[in-house]
Design a protein around this motif. Structure first.
Motif, mmCIF file in Angstrom:
data_model
loop_
_atom_site.group_PDB
_atom_site.id
_atom_site.type_symbol
_atom_site.label_atom_id
_atom_site.label_comp_id
_atom_site.label_asym_id
_atom_site.label_seq_id
_atom_site.Cartn_x
_atom_site.Cartn_y
_atom_site.Cartn_z
ATOM 1 N N ALA A 1 3.619 9.696 -5.260
ATOM 2 C CA ALA A 1 4.677 9.900 -4.344
ATOM 3 C C ALA A 1 5.833 8.903 -4.724
ATOM 4 C CB ALA A 1 4.416 9.943 -2.789
ATOM 5 N N LEU A 2 5.109 7.659 -4.884
ATOM 6 C CA LEU A 2 6.162 6.653 -5.416
ATOM 7 C C LEU A 2 7.071 6.685 -6.465
ATOM 8 C CD1 LEU A 2 7.199 3.626 -4.782
ATOM 9 C CD2 LEU A 2 5.329 2.793 -5.862
ATOM 10 N N GLU A 3 6.417 7.397 -7.512
ATOM 11 C CA GLU A 3 6.917 7.736 -8.894
ATOM 12 C C GLU A 3 7.971 8.713 -8.367
ATOM 13 O OE1 GLU A 3 3.840 9.010 -11.338
ATOM 14 O OE2 GLU A 3 2.939 7.391 -11.541
ATOM 15 N N LEU A 4 7.806 9.608 -7.343
ATOM 16 C CA LEU A 4 9.337 10.386 -7.127
ATOM 17 C C LEU A 4 10.380 9.615 -6.503
ATOM 18 C CD1 LEU A 4 7.290 13.400 -5.607
ATOM 19 C CD2 LEU A 4 7.936 13.120 -8.013
ATOM 20 N N ALA A 5 10.177 8.489 -6.048
ATOM 21 C CA ALA A 5 11.109 7.771 -5.166
ATOM 22 C C ALA A 5 12.254 7.073 -5.899
ATOM 23 C CB ALA A 5 10.512 6.666 -4.202
ATOM 24 N N THR A 6 13.493 7.246 -5.260
ATOM 25 C CA THR A 6 14.576 6.713 -5.961
ATOM 26 C C THR A 6 15.433 5.948 -4.832
ATOM 27 O OG1 THR A 6 16.054 8.598 -5.435
ATOM 28 C CG2 THR A 6 14.828 8.691 -7.605
ATOM 29 N N GLY A 7 15.103 5.909 -3.656
ATOM 30 C CA GLY A 7 15.806 5.175 -2.703
ATOM 31 C C GLY A 7 15.922 3.657 -2.599
ATOM 32 N N THR A 8 16.855 3.223 -1.858
ATOM 33 C CA THR A 8 16.807 1.741 -1.886
ATOM 34 C C THR A 8 15.855 1.247 -0.871
ATOM 35 O OG1 THR A 8 19.507 1.898 -1.895
ATOM 36 C CG2 THR A 8 18.633 -0.218 -0.734
ATOM 37 N N TYR A 9 15.500 2.040 0.129
ATOM 38 C CA TYR A 9 14.423 1.462 1.126
ATOM 39 C C TYR A 9 13.244 2.700 0.928
ATOM 40 C CZ TYR A 9 18.309 -1.080 2.824
ATOM 41 O OH TYR A 9 19.543 -2.005 3.159
ATOM 42 N N LEU A 10 12.038 2.061 1.549
ATOM 43 C CA LEU A 10 10.768 3.202 1.156
ATOM 44 C C LEU A 10 10.065 2.781 2.662
ATOM 45 C CD1 LEU A 10 8.700 3.566 -1.978
ATOM 46 C CD2 LEU A 10 7.559 2.642 0.303
ATOM 47 N N THR A 11 9.627 3.786 2.994
ATOM 48 C CA THR A 11 8.736 3.703 4.138
ATOM 49 C C THR A 11 7.373 5.072 3.997
ATOM 50 O OG1 THR A 11 8.432 3.778 6.562
ATOM 51 C CG2 THR A 11 10.054 5.514 5.587
ATOM 52 N N CYS A 12 6.614 5.022 4.799
ATOM 53 C CA CYS A 12 5.366 5.912 4.708
ATOM 54 C C CYS A 12 5.249 6.716 6.067
ATOM 55 C CB CYS A 12 4.091 5.239 4.499
ATOM 56 S SG CYS A 12 4.216 4.293 2.913
ATOM 57 N N LEU A 13 4.893 8.032 5.890
ATOM 58 C CA LEU A 13 4.549 8.775 6.723
ATOM 59 C C LEU A 13 3.224 9.508 6.534
ATOM 60 C CD1 LEU A 13 5.220 10.308 9.671
ATOM 61 C CD2 LEU A 13 6.393 11.770 8.263
ATOM 62 N N ASP A 14 2.098 9.541 7.580
ATOM 63 C CA ASP A 14 0.808 10.216 7.277
ATOM 64 C C ASP A 14 1.299 11.660 7.430
ATOM 65 O OD1 ASP A 14 -0.250 7.799 6.740
ATOM 66 O OD2 ASP A 14 -1.411 7.752 8.840
ATOM 67 N N HIS A 15 0.437 12.587 6.938
ATOM 68 C CA HIS A 15 0.637 13.857 6.882
ATOM 69 C C HIS A 15 0.292 14.595 8.223
ATOM 70 C CE1 HIS A 15 -3.845 14.270 5.460
ATOM 71 N NE2 HIS A 15 -3.704 14.190 6.736
ATOM 72 N N ASP A 16 0.109 13.841 9.163
ATOM 73 C CA ASP A 16 -0.126 14.422 10.527
ATOM 74 C C ASP A 16 0.666 13.854 11.752
ATOM 75 O OD1 ASP A 16 -1.798 12.233 10.515
ATOM 76 O OD2 ASP A 16 -3.676 13.566 10.918
ATOM 77 N N ASP A 17 1.405 12.833 11.206
ATOM 78 C CA ASP A 17 1.970 11.958 12.433
ATOM 79 C C ASP A 17 3.526 12.487 12.282
ATOM 80 O OD1 ASP A 17 -0.157 10.613 12.695
ATOM 81 O OD2 ASP A 17 0.531 8.966 11.358
ATOM 82 N N THR A 18 4.473 11.666 13.134
ATOM 83 C CA THR A 18 5.613 12.225 13.255
ATOM 84 C C THR A 18 6.731 10.947 13.365
ATOM 85 O OG1 THR A 18 5.840 12.459 15.737
ATOM 86 C CG2 THR A 18 5.460 14.415 14.386
ATOM 87 N N LEU A 19 8.037 10.965 13.091
ATOM 88 C CA LEU A 19 8.725 9.884 13.102
ATOM 89 C C LEU A 19 9.769 10.273 14.232
ATOM 90 C CD1 LEU A 19 10.165 9.289 9.570
ATOM 91 C CD2 LEU A 19 8.394 8.114 10.611
ATOM 92 N N ALA A 20 10.200 9.401 14.907
ATOM 93 C CA ALA A 20 11.007 9.565 16.237
ATOM 94 C C ALA A 20 12.474 9.953 15.414
ATOM 95 C CB ALA A 20 11.359 8.256 16.978
ATOM 96 N N PRO A 21 13.281 10.823 16.227
ATOM 97 C CA PRO A 21 14.594 11.165 15.382
ATOM 98 C C PRO A 21 15.572 10.208 14.925
ATOM 99 C CG PRO A 21 14.824 11.843 17.807
ATOM 100 C CD PRO A 21 13.358 11.225 17.250
ATOM 101 N N HIS A 22 15.442 9.224 15.649
ATOM 102 C CA HIS A 22 16.373 8.004 15.401
ATOM 103 C C HIS A 22 15.616 6.969 14.315
ATOM 104 C CE1 HIS A 22 14.032 6.644 18.576
ATOM 105 N NE2 HIS A 22 14.609 5.563 18.910
ATOM 106 N N ALA A 23 14.505 7.175 13.894
ATOM 107 C CA ALA A 23 13.768 6.078 13.135
ATOM 108 C C ALA A 23 14.490 5.572 11.772
ATOM 109 C CB ALA A 23 12.592 6.802 12.730
ATOM 110 N N LEU A 24 14.753 6.501 11.305
ATOM 111 C CA LEU A 24 15.591 6.132 9.695
ATOM 112 C C LEU A 24 17.042 5.486 9.977
ATOM 113 C CD1 LEU A 24 14.548 8.841 7.199
ATOM 114 C CD2 LEU A 24 13.163 6.806 7.784
ATOM 115 N N ALA A 25 17.685 5.878 10.860
ATOM 116 C CA ALA A 25 19.036 5.439 11.181
ATOM 117 C C ALA A 25 19.014 3.922 11.676
ATOM 118 C CB ALA A 25 19.663 6.217 12.180
ATOM 119 N N GLU A 26 17.899 3.789 12.585
ATOM 120 C CA GLU A 26 18.003 2.320 13.237
ATOM 121 C C GLU A 26 17.338 1.480 12.162
ATOM 122 O OE1 GLU A 26 18.929 1.311 15.916
ATOM 123 O OE2 GLU A 26 19.024 2.855 17.199
ATOM 124 N N THR A 27 16.700 1.678 11.433
ATOM 125 C CA THR A 27 16.038 0.978 10.334
ATOM 126 C C THR A 27 17.145 0.399 9.313
ATOM 127 O OG1 THR A 27 15.064 2.470 9.181
ATOM 128 C CG2 THR A 27 13.568 1.515 10.532
#
Length: 752
Positions: free
Chosen positions: A296-322
């Protein structure tokens, strides 16, 4: 409506009715009030007045600091300070008191603050109490006081007799039903926290979007998601939580690790076709979590990087706040957030309100965990996820990246941005379901210590999925001067010194007993005997009691490179206590080390000091059963804290002298240890608390408790005033205790 001065008169708008007047030291801006100190007050006048009888008074109040509200009633003859109404905070955040009004209630003066703070009252109400409710209150108080002991119960019975015998007497007391900190209580508090304090898109979304729009540039965030045969419902929920982000500049990089379920493959193809920001690579053979993450990392082009497990969820403001957190300070290289768990029904529970960056806690467990956001270049430079440490691959990546970063590069964002799905087989549900992760974690930390040149052996804790760094002592351990102040206290000094001699494996120490005007013949005879021994010096201090001056005198006379300060009412429990504390204190970045203290019945007396508790400072996990692990293991692992008690602390003598020792002039009895630790932190050192140095503390047996004496209470108020004048805002925010936890006690209860 806006005002900055007392005297405003307006309808309250609350259920209780009446008119509101701002009194001294109180200002108002819109719905919020600002209290300048403990004398700040508002007055509510009732017309017509409330009639007498039994009732409850409830205040639904939010505040940004420690609150201990009390109300002074006016029965038509003015305010009487002797008739203060105390309130108890319920798990929902409401403050409640039971009151018997002997006559018509014309008004209330509410004093909400113990320290300067902002507060908002959404409602206040008075409700009549019937006989059934009254009997229930009486039963709860009877049970509560019975559990406290015979004296408390006898006192309670006396109060009951007075209430029955004098039906027209004013009575007011807190409800005993809430605030236990039990599991149900914590969940109620967290439910209330989510409703009142968490991000709400309808309420908060526009303001967050405005902050995003103000950014000079909007860097892409790459979300890494390895996938392997999850339930499609959970996979869809996880991907949807990324699609629903307030921050739109993201890419979701998914690596399917040779899933065998056709519906999983179909779901991934569906999502990839639906949104160009979603990239999927299908691995032909299963490689497990590290290889899949690297794909998956080989696909990434972003400035920042984080991980999400395939059965978890992010809060809607997660990426904005980080992204906003990174933009606020270019020195930040890792940003981590708080997290909670979510069950199959979608209910959130067990929030982990984390401390700010604590290297020693990180060496005990991977508390950063979710959500952790990196600069992608740092992950690439580290080589991505390492093969062979599966189960603790994220811990390993953090170790390898942090090893390369300067101080101040790891930033805590105190927001719940990640929801960890608690289902069968997940680490969220029970760590025991993935014991291989603990074994891998040990390997990770052992190799981290070797790479980073940390002079410590790493051990797993026998009963917990945590770790211990055992710092090695030099071949010739330095002399430790153990300073013990006393006045008389024969039994306690004998027990203290006896336990040191019997239970200390550290080979090089001296004991300095500072005798502060002892006049007991037996004690003096024992002290003379000690003075003739090779390992003890007894030094007279013929001056009025001043804890700071006594200890400063002892340190001045110390011959050791290291000093250990012990109260006379301590009893050592484990032989390696001093080796453990000295091992930490010799580390160049550590300024002071504290110990785990128990009451004689085994309960916790000291799990470290939390700044802000009770309006000043308090002991962490106070009164908790000694066998408990504490909040996310914090009673059983070493960690950094803002302060530790002076009843048992170890440090290098040069650091004690560098910061000026204890403050004698203004802090002769209490808070001198907190002041000392804050001076040490200000000088650039960290404080360590370790549970691997354990003692019994027979607290204040030789002096009594300050709260029992009016003069001592007055002196303590002066000491608190001095601390506020010196440390100001530092006392309002402890970096090692979340702002989302209440300050009534250090029980790590969510702030409802």
């Amino acid at each position: 409506m806006t005002t900055d001065t007392a005297g405003e008169d307006a309808a309250t708008g609350w259920s209780v009715g009446g008119r509101l007047t701002l009194l001294e030291m109180t200002g108002r801006h819109g719905a919020r009030f600002r209290a300048a100190g403990p004398e700040a007050a508002i007055r509510i006048d009732f017309d017509p007045p409330w009639r007498g009888g039994w009732c409850t008074i409830e205040i639904d109040m939010w505040c940004d600091s420690f609150a201990k509200p009390r109300a002074l009633p006016d029965f038509g003859e003015g305010i009487d300070d002797a008739k203060a109404i105390p309130f108890k905070r319920l798990p929902t955040g409401v403050y409640r008191a039971f009151v018997r009004l002997p006559g018509k209630l014309h008004g209330l003066v509410l004093r909400p603050a113990q320290v300067p703070m902002t507060f908002e009252i959404s409602d206040m109400r008075i409700d009549r109490v019937g006989i059934v409710d009254l009997l229930g209150v009486a039963w709860r108080h009877a049970r509560f006081n019975w559990n406290k002991g015979p004296k408390a119960f006898v006192k309670f019975l006396g109060e009951v007799v007075g209430i029955v015998a004098l039906p027209k007497r004013f009575s007011a007391f807190r409800d005993a039903e809430a605030g236990s900190g039990g599991k149900d209580d914590r969940q109620l508090r967290y439910d209330a926290w989510c409703a009142k304090r968490d991000f709400d898109r309808a309420r908060d979304g526009a303001a967050l979007q405005a902050r995003i729009d103000a950014l000079p540039e909007k860097p892409v965030v790459s979300v890494i998601m390895p996938v392997c045969d999850p339930e499609v419902a959970w996979l869809d929920a996880a991907i949807q939580s990324v699609v629903d982000q307030v921050y739109a500049d993201w890419e979701l990089c998914i690596a399917d690790d040779a899933s065998t379920k056709p519906d999983v493959i179909a779901a991934l193809n569906r999502w990839q076709a639906a949104d160009a920001r979603i990239k999927v690579v299908f691995r032909e053979e299963r490689g497990h979590i590290s290889r899949a993450s690297n794909s998956a990392l080989e696909l990434a082009t972003g400035t920042y990087l984080t991980c999400l497990d395939h059965d978890d969820t992010l809060a809607p403001h997660a990426l904005a706040e980080t992204v906003l957190a990174f933009a606020a300070d270019e020195a930040r290289r890792i940003v981590y957030s708080d997290e909670d768990k979510i069950d199959e029904a979608g209910r959130r529970f067990e929030p982990h309100f984390k401390p700010d960056w604590s290297p020693d806690l990180f060496h005990s467990l991977n508390y950063l965990n979710h959500l952790t956001v990196y600069r992608r270049a740092d992950v690439v430079a580290a080589g991505g996820w390492r093969i062979g440490v599966e189960g603790s691959q994220d811990y390993d990546l953090l170790c390898r990246v942090i090893e390369t970063l300067p101080d101040g590069a790891v930033h805590h964002l105190p927001l719940v941005l990640y929801h960890w799905r608690a289902i069968e087989g997940s680490t969220a549900l029970a760590t025991g379901e993935k014991t291989y992760a603990v074994v891998a974690g040990l390997k990770v930390l052992q190799e981290h210590a070797e790479r980073a040149g940390i002079p410590a052996d790493v051990e797993p804790l026998p009963d917990y999925p945590f770790y211990r760094f055992c710092y090695r002592l030099p071949e010739n351990p330095p002399l430790v001067s153990i300073v013990i102040p006393t006045r008389n206290g024969l039994e306690h000094v004998r027990r203290c010194i006896g336990s040191i001699r019997e239970r200390t494996d550290y080979p090089n120490y001296e004991i300095i007993l500072i005798d502060n005007q002892s006049d007991d013949a037996e004690a003096l005879a024992y002290f003379a005997e000690l003075d003739r021994s090779a390992d003890v010096r007894v030094l007279p201090h013929p001056h009025p009691f001043n804890f700071s001056a006594i200890n400063n005198r002892g340190v001045a006379e110390a011959r050791g490179e290291m000093i250990a300060l012990l109260n006379n009412d301590m009893e050592i429990l484990n032989e390696d206590w001093l080796s453990e504390m000295v091992g930490h204190a010799l580390r160049p970045e550590i300024g002071c080390v504290g110990a785990k203290l128990h009451y004689p019945d085994g309960r916790i007396q000291h799990g470290g000091v939390i700044i802000g508790i009770g309006g000043m400072a308090g002991h962490s996990h106070l009164y908790m059963p000694g066998e408990r692990a504490g909040y996310y293991g914090r009673l059983v692992v070493a960690q950094n804290l803002s302060a530790v008690t002076g009843a048992a602390m170890v440090m290098r003598k040069e650091i004690f002298e560098q910061v000026g020792g204890f403050e004698e002039a203004h802090l002769g009895v209490a808070l001198n240890d907190v002041d000392l630790c804050l001076k040490i932190r200000k000088a650039g050192y960290r404080i360590v608390w370790t549970p691997f140095a354990r003692m019994i503390h027979y607290e204040s047996v030789s002096r009594g408790l300050d709260k029992d004496d009016p003069e001592k209470r007055a002196r303590h108020e002066r000491e608190k005033a001095y601390m506020r004048s010196v440390w100001g805002e530092t006392l309002n925010r402890d970096p090692y205790y979340s702002p989302h936890l209440e300050l009534q006690s250090a029980d790590f209860l969510p702030l409802a």
